[in-house]
Design a protein around this motif. Sequence first.
Motif, PDB file in Angstrom:
ATOM      1  N   THR A  73      60.063 -29.562  37.860  1.00  0.00           N
ATOM      2  CA  THR A  73      60.579 -29.584  36.488  1.00  0.00           C
ATOM      3  C   THR A  73      61.424 -28.348  36.186  1.00  0.00           C
ATOM      4  O   THR A  73      61.963 -28.216  35.093  1.00  0.00           O
ATOM      5  CB  THR A  73      59.416 -29.657  35.478  1.00  0.00           C
ATOM      6  OG1 THR A  73      58.540 -28.546  35.700  1.00  0.00           O
ATOM      7  CG2 THR A  73      58.642 -30.957  35.650  1.00  0.00           C
ATOM      8  N   GLY A  74      61.519 -27.443  37.153  1.00  0.00           N
ATOM      9  CA  GLY A  74      62.341 -26.250  37.011  1.00  0.00           C
ATOM     10  C   GLY A  74      62.897 -25.842  38.354  1.00  0.00           C
ATOM     11  O   GLY A  74      62.692 -26.539  39.364  1.00  0.00           O
ATOM     12  N   PRO A  75      63.624 -24.743  38.424  1.00  0.00           N
ATOM     13  CA  PRO A  75      64.237 -24.316  39.682  1.00  0.00           C
ATOM     14  C   PRO A  75      63.211 -24.168  40.807  1.00  0.00           C
ATOM     15  O   PRO A  75      62.075 -23.748  40.588  1.00  0.00           O
ATOM     16  CB  PRO A  75      64.864 -22.964  39.323  1.00  0.00           C
ATOM     17  CG  PRO A  75      65.114 -23.052  37.846  1.00  0.00           C
ATOM     18  CD  PRO A  75      63.976 -23.851  37.305  1.00  0.00           C
ATOM     19  N   LEU A  76      63.644 -24.519  42.003  1.00  0.00           N
ATOM     20  CA  LEU A  76      62.762 -24.529  43.172  1.00  0.00           C
ATOM     21  C   LEU A  76      63.542 -24.017  44.380  1.00  0.00           C
ATOM     22  O   LEU A  76      64.683 -24.436  44.609  1.00  0.00           O
ATOM     23  CB  LEU A  76      62.285 -25.973  43.426  1.00  0.00           C
ATOM     24  CG  LEU A  76      61.462 -26.243  44.686  1.00  0.00           C
ATOM     25  CD1 LEU A  76      60.063 -25.654  44.525  1.00  0.00           C
ATOM     26  CD2 LEU A  76      61.374 -27.748  44.945  1.00  0.00           C
ATOM     27  N   ARG A  77      62.957 -23.119  45.127  1.00  0.00           N
ATOM     28  CA  ARG A  77      63.575 -22.653  46.379  1.00  0.00           C
ATOM     29  C   ARG A  77      63.043 -23.505  47.524  1.00  0.00           C
ATOM     30  O   ARG A  77      61.828 -23.631  47.697  1.00  0.00           O
ATOM     31  CB  ARG A  77      63.290 -21.170  46.610  1.00  0.00           C
ATOM     32  CG  ARG A  77      63.947 -20.270  45.559  1.00  0.00           C
ATOM     33  CD  ARG A  77      63.728 -18.790  45.860  1.00  0.00           C
ATOM     34  NE  ARG A  77      64.175 -17.953  44.755  1.00  0.00           N
ATOM     35  CZ  ARG A  77      65.378 -17.397  44.675  1.00  0.00           C
ATOM     36  NH1 ARG A  77      66.264 -17.574  45.657  1.00  0.00           N
ATOM     37  NH2 ARG A  77      65.714 -16.658  43.628  1.00  0.00           N
ATOM     38  N   THR A  78      63.951 -24.095  48.300  1.00  0.00           N
ATOM     39  CA  THR A  78      63.554 -24.932  49.437  1.00  0.00           C
ATOM     40  C   THR A  78      63.842 -24.190  50.744  1.00  0.00           C
ATOM     41  O   THR A  78      64.840 -23.475  50.844  1.00  0.00           O
ATOM     42  CB  THR A  78      64.300 -26.275  49.418  1.00  0.00           C
ATOM     43  OG1 THR A  78      65.708 -26.037  49.538  1.00  0.00           O
ATOM     44  CG2 THR A  78      64.035 -27.030  48.120  1.00  0.00           C
ATOM     45  N   PRO A  79      62.976 -24.367  51.746  1.00  0.00           N
ATOM     46  CA  PRO A  79      63.172 -23.646  53.013  1.00  0.00           C
ATOM     47  C   PRO A  79      64.321 -24.221  53.821  1.00  0.00           C
ATOM     48  O   PRO A  79      64.736 -25.367  53.616  1.00  0.00           O
ATOM     49  CB  PRO A  79      61.841 -23.851  53.727  1.00  0.00           C
ATOM     50  CG  PRO A  79      61.320 -25.151  53.184  1.00  0.00           C
ATOM     51  CD  PRO A  79      61.762 -25.207  51.755  1.00  0.00           C
ATOM     52  N   GLY A  80      64.823 -23.419  54.728  1.00  0.00           N
ATOM     53  CA  GLY A  80      65.851 -23.906  55.635  1.00  0.00           C
ATOM     54  C   GLY A  80      65.246 -24.756  56.751  1.00  0.00           C
ATOM     55  O   GLY A  80      64.043 -24.757  56.970  1.00  0.00           O
ATOM     56  N   ALA A  81      66.097 -25.472  57.452  1.00  0.00           N
ATOM     57  CA  ALA A  81      65.689 -26.296  58.595  1.00  0.00           C
ATOM     58  C   ALA A  81      66.798 -26.216  59.634  1.00  0.00           C
ATOM     59  O   ALA A  81      67.729 -27.032  59.615  1.00  0.00           O
ATOM     60  CB  ALA A  81      65.434 -27.736  58.163  1.00  0.00           C
ATOM     61  N   PRO A  82      66.726 -25.213  60.534  1.00  0.00           N
ATOM     62  CA  PRO A  82      67.803 -25.029  61.523  1.00  0.00           C
ATOM     63  C   PRO A  82      68.090 -26.287  62.339  1.00  0.00           C
ATOM     64  O   PRO A  82      69.240 -26.559  62.684  1.00  0.00           O
ATOM     65  CB  PRO A  82      67.269 -23.892  62.399  1.00  0.00           C
ATOM     66  CG  PRO A  82      66.311 -23.148  61.520  1.00  0.00           C
ATOM     67  CD  PRO A  82      65.684 -24.188  60.652  1.00  0.00           C
TER      68      PRO A  82
END
Length: 385
Positions: A68-77
Amino acid sequence: MADLQRAVDELAARLERPLLLEDRHQRVVAYSEQNGAMDDVRRDSILRRHTVPEVRRWLRAAGITEATGPLRTPGAPQLGLLPRVCVPVRHADGLLGFLWFIDAEPPMPEPAVAEAARAVPGLALALFHESLASGLASQRELEAVTGLLLGERDAARQLIEAGAFPQAQPVTVQVARPRTAEPDDALRLALEQGLLALRRRLSGHHPLHLMRYDHAVLLTAGPPVPADELHAAMPVPVVVGVGRPRAELALAAESYREARHAAEVTARVPGLGRTAEWARLGVYRMLTQLPDQELHPGLEGLLADAQYLPLLETLETYLDLAGSAVATSKALRLHRTSLYYRLQRVEELARTDLKDGGERLALHLSLKLARLSGRYLPREPPGPS
């Protein structure tokens, strides 16, 4: 689409960071100029206009659809995906899309994330309009209805030829204005969603709608929609103005003008209730065309001083009731002696003569104009006009 792209470009310029906007199905809707970190996913998304299934699954597993608000998503090389900041674009409980920033080289600062989140209501409104893009129901209808309400007769022909409105039916326009003083993007979006829900239920009336800066417009074939039904569809409290029906769609601008004036009067004169029909506005129909500075000169001092409000209320009731002391005393629950004293004080302070018909008319009209301008706010509901 132009409004949406402009909003994206302006936000990217403020944040000095490239961004990409997707709809809720993760189809690319708009993106800014690229001037920072770039990965394979962003490049492919722009070229294909959508995110590939394996990347969608990865990001959704990270919780973007529930956020429902900003979210940091991890990378996936292994997928060619750098870390990202995702800002869900929502309105109420509905997910409309996603705003994406690459969170690398350098990571996105928290103040910038917060500013992106503050931009969501405006983007939600623009994205909502874009989601309507299906034939005439989107940009072409918007342009045609806008032209129609400006009095462009060719706009009526376009709508009729497209099957959006029957050729041989009269048209009625209703205007809904929020009671809040300053509408914003989130409020406009809520009103438009209410209108769209109402349109689905009113398909037999061939409804059309338009959102303006501070009001919503509904056009229907035949008589107006019942006021209770229109109020029930709105997610926020509104006042409604109803124009008179016109014989053909090409004359809708006339009904719109009346409906808009009626809504303005209803907003300024609470005693009229939540809905006002132009045909039933009485003297207020004429007063909307007059400048509010043209008041009886003797009333200026009374209007400027709160201590004189009871005198003004007494005078208005007396004039509303055709100068009947008996009816005025009863309406105000005021002894006849007290009533005569108040009226005498009005004559003295306003330098007027209530036995003079011309003076009574000027005072009566001035009080109604002062209501419309907000200079006179009586505590009692207005009497008959």
